[in-house]
Design a protein around this motif. Structure first.
Motif, short mmCIF file in Angstrom:
data_model
loop_
_atom_site.label_atom_id
_atom_site.label_comp_id
_atom_site.label_asym_id
_atom_site.label_seq_id
_atom_site.Cartn_x
_atom_site.Cartn_y
_atom_site.Cartn_z
N MET A 9 0.86 -1.14 -0.12
CA MET A 9 -0.18 0.15 -0.03
C MET A 9 0.71 1.37 0.43
O MET A 9 2.02 1.45 0.55
N THR A 10 0.84 2.15 -1.11
CA THR A 10 1.43 3.47 -0.85
C THR A 10 0.33 4.49 -0.21
O THR A 10 -0.63 4.30 0.54
N ALA A 11 1.22 5.25 0.67
CA ALA A 11 1.15 6.47 1.47
C ALA A 11 -0.29 7.39 0.35
O ALA A 11 0.48 7.47 -0.29
N THR A 12 -1.21 7.24 1.54
CA THR A 12 -2.57 8.71 0.90
C THR A 12 -2.81 9.75 2.24
O THR A 12 -2.09 9.68 3.05
N THR A 13 -3.39 10.18 1.19
CA THR A 13 -3.82 11.55 2.14
C THR A 13 -5.50 11.46 2.77
O THR A 13 -5.72 9.86 1.73
N GLY A 14 -6.00 11.92 3.33
CA GLY A 14 -7.33 12.38 3.62
C GLY A 14 -7.75 11.92 5.23
O GLY A 14 -7.05 10.79 5.27
N LEU A 15 -9.59 11.37 5.17
CA LEU A 15 -9.49 10.46 6.37
C LEU A 15 -9.49 9.04 5.91
O LEU A 15 -9.97 8.95 5.19
N ALA A 16 -9.28 8.32 6.91
CA ALA A 16 -9.72 6.90 7.34
C ALA A 16 -11.35 6.55 6.95
O ALA A 16 -11.62 7.24 7.55
N GLY A 17 -11.49 5.46 6.79
CA GLY A 17 -13.28 5.64 6.52
C GLY A 17 -13.35 3.87 7.53
O GLY A 17 -12.48 3.58 8.02
N ARG A 18 -14.30 3.26 7.36
CA ARG A 18 -14.63 2.23 8.02
C ARG A 18 -14.03 1.28 7.76
O ARG A 18 -13.38 0.86 9.21
N ARG A 19 -13.36 0.41 6.81
CA ARG A 19 -12.32 -0.59 6.62
C ARG A 19 -10.80 -0.31 8.29
O ARG A 19 -10.45 -0.92 8.06
N ALA A 20 -10.68 1.02 7.59
CA ALA A 20 -9.71 0.96 8.43
C ALA A 20 -9.48 1.31 10.22
O ALA A 20 -9.55 0.53 11.02
N TRP A 21 -11.13 1.52 10.42
CA TRP A 21 -11.15 1.20 11.44
C TRP A 21 -11.47 -0.10 12.68
O TRP A 21 -11.45 -0.55 13.54
N ILE A 22 -12.23 -0.95 10.97
CA ILE A 22 -12.47 -2.30 11.33
C ILE A 22 -10.95 -2.84 11.12
O ILE A 22 -10.74 -3.12 12.23
N GLY A 23 -9.85 -2.95 10.62
CA GLY A 23 -8.52 -2.88 10.84
C GLY A 23 -8.05 -2.79 12.49
O GLY A 23 -7.18 -3.71 12.31
N LEU A 24 -8.18 -1.68 12.57
CA LEU A 24 -7.79 -0.84 14.45
C LEU A 24 -7.87 -2.17 14.71
O LEU A 24 -7.47 -2.83 15.80
N ALA A 25 -9.69 -2.05 14.96
CA ALA A 25 -10.07 -3.80 15.67
C ALA A 25 -9.34 -5.35 15.85
O ALA A 25 -9.28 -5.39 16.73
N VAL A 26 -9.01 -5.67 14.62
CA VAL A 26 -7.84 -6.57 14.39
C VAL A 26 -6.49 -6.27 14.85
O VAL A 26 -5.77 -7.34 15.75
N LEU A 27 -6.00 -4.97 15.25
CA LEU A 27 -4.57 -4.80 15.39
C LEU A 27 -4.67 -4.68 17.13
O LEU A 27 -3.57 -4.82 17.51
#
Length: 518
Positions: free
Chosen positions: A1-19
């Motif tokens: 994955m390359t660095a991007t800008t902007g707000l993180a979406g729902r998938r990122a927050w669900i991924g946080l739960a995995v972390l």
């Protein structure tokens, strides 16, 4: 994955739960083991040194391997390393649960340390890659820090519940379901990230990192427990020499494990120093608290773990209060205040004896934890935001290495100081007529003394408990005084290291040229 800008979406927050799953497991691991120690001591009858190694081996290897693993994740992929670590942690937990001797358990703890070293830098670095907006990243890191501290709080409760119904190996089996969930969810929910242009992995630097941490910690622990002797002193000197070689390697290697320029960022280096000292104090004394509740007050693991929840009230209040003040008060003031609060807790702990009301111990433990955790809650975003995204793995690993080293040294030095006083206090004080094996077990650890006392008839058992519990309290007092001195020194250090930061310091590198050089 390359660095991007902007707000993180729902998938990122669900991924946080995995972390958060491996974060919770790793932070719970030590708390669960604290309450399992008396059972392990009864079942395996380890020597005092073996018991310390059972506690320490995991953290020592974790600390020694975090920097190499963080750099490896930057190169092969942080998600890939996380998945490999989850599989290894599950397998090592199974081995530990069914270990049939102290040596095998120490070996399993070593494997857990190797696997754990792949997990922590991966979780923190992936957060850096998943959340590019500063506010969202601060929120995600706050949740991550809460999980880390929550695991430390829940660990004793989970350990108490398990040990009240099952054998001590169940404390290790509990980690397996969480790791299996990581194996299933990570490929779907987490992005992969490899640092562009990271270069080849520095095997020589990795070897020097391990050759530095393990001998230094071993030498300090052995000298603290057994007093001065040539062999551990030489091991310590060898570790320091390897450390000098590691510094030279980091400065000259084409692709070093971590760029030493990061340490010239005052926020980065200051946050790491603060974290190390806070972990030294908090984890170093948790071992005494758990053993006091079970072996001095005679509580079951479940009862002890539930009482141990009370200090977390102070922790929650401290973290919430510091979070509210962070935008109004300079970090140096908040961190200095946190360390002074912790020092007051150690001062109160130095008054606790076998017959002291339980509330005094709980208040003291709560004050120590509130001061330490409140201070640490300020540092996670400082570390991650100060480093460029391409170096987030190595930077996170460096921070975690310092924290784990602080935790390990706290357990080793404070535990060793307490053990040395305990043994010295018992010289010539054990009841006459004890068999040699029983006297040796009682002289080594309080857990051994409690086991021996249960096998004696008449007043002999009570007399043994009285003298050994008093000796344990004396050792705890000395460790508390050491902790008090460390916290006072830390208050001075925090004020000097962080006084350049204003309230609500911007979450970015202080050295733009460092980021550009990435």
């Amino acid at each position: 994955m390359t660095a991007t800008t902007g707000l993180a979406g729902r998938r990122a927050w669900i991924g946080l739960a995995v972390l958060l799953l491996p974060t919770l497991v790793i932070s719970m691991d030590m708390g669960v083991l604290f309450f399992a120690v008396p059972f392990i001591a009864t079942d395996m009858k380890p020597s005092g040194t073996e018991q310390l190694w059972i506690m320490d081996m995991y953290s020592f290897l974790l600390a020694g391997l975090l920097i190499p693993m963080g750099a490896l994740g930057d190169r092969i992929g942080r998600r890939r390393l996380l998945i490999a670590g989850a599989a290894g942690f599950a397998a090592a937990s199974l081995v530990a649960a069914y270990a049939d001797g102290a040596t095998q358990l120490i070996g399993a703890r070593a494997l857990l340390g190797v696997a754990g070293a792949t997990l922590m830098p991966s979780t923190l670095a992936l957060i850096r890659n998943m959340f590019h907006d500063a506010r969202q990243r601060q929120a995600a890191l706050g949740i991550w820090t809460g999980a880390l501290m929550g695991g430390a709080t829940l660990g004793p409760v989970a350990g108490g519940l398990l040990l009240d119904h099952f054998w001590w190996g169940s404390a290790f089996l509990a980690a397996i379901p969480a790791m299996l969930l990581v194996l299933l969810a990570a490929p779907v929910l987490l992005p992969e990230y490899r640092a562009p242009g990271a270069g080849r992995f520095d095997l020589a630097g990795a070897a020097l990192s391990i050759a530095t941490v393990l001998p230094v910690v071993y030498g300090i622990k052995t000298l603290a427990v057994d007093g001065w002797s040539t062999s551990p002193a030489l091991v310590l000197a060898a570790g320091l020499l390897a450390g000098a070689g590691l510094v030279a390697r980091l400065r000259t290697a084409a692709h070093p494990l971590i760029d030493v320029a990061l340490f010239r960022i005052r926020t980065f280096s200051g946050a790491i120093t603060v974290n190390t000292i806070a972990m030294f104090a908090m984890m170093g004394f948790t071992l005494f608290t758990s053993q006091y509740l079970q072996l001095v007050k005679g509580m079951s693991p479940l009862t002890a773990s539930l009482w141990a929840l009370l200090p977390s009230v102070g922790v929650g209040a401290a973290v919430g209060g510091i979070g509210a003040l962070a935008g109004k008060v300079r970090p140096a003031v908040l961190m200095t205040g946190g360390f002074l609060v912790g020092a007051a807790g150690f001062g109160l702990m130095a008054t606790v004896g076998p017959d002291t009301p339980l509330v005094v111990l709980l208040v003291a433990a709560g004050v120590i934890a509130a001061g330490s955790v409140g201070t640490m809650s300020l540092t996670a975003d400082m570390v991650v935001s100060a480093a460029p995204a391409e170096r987030a793995g190595a930077a996170s690993a460096t921070s975690e290495t310092a924290s784990e080293l602080g935790s390990s040294l706290g357990i080793a030095i404070l535990g060793a100081a307490g053990a040395a006083i305990y043994r010295a206090r018992l010289d010539g004080e054990l009841p006459a007529g004890l068999p040699a094996d029983a006297a040796r077990a009682a002289h080594d650890t309080l857990g051994g003394a409690v086991t021996v006392a249960g096998q004696l008839s008449g007043r002999a058992g009570g007399d043994l408990l009285a003298v050994t519990r008093s000796a344990f309290a004396d050792g705890m007092h000395v460790a508390a005084v050491v902790g008090l001195v460390v916290m006072l020194g830390a208050a001075v250090a925090a004020n000097r290291l962080m006084r350049h930061l204003p309230a609500a310091a911007p979450a970015k590198s202080e050295r733009p040229e460092v980021a550009a050089a990435a």
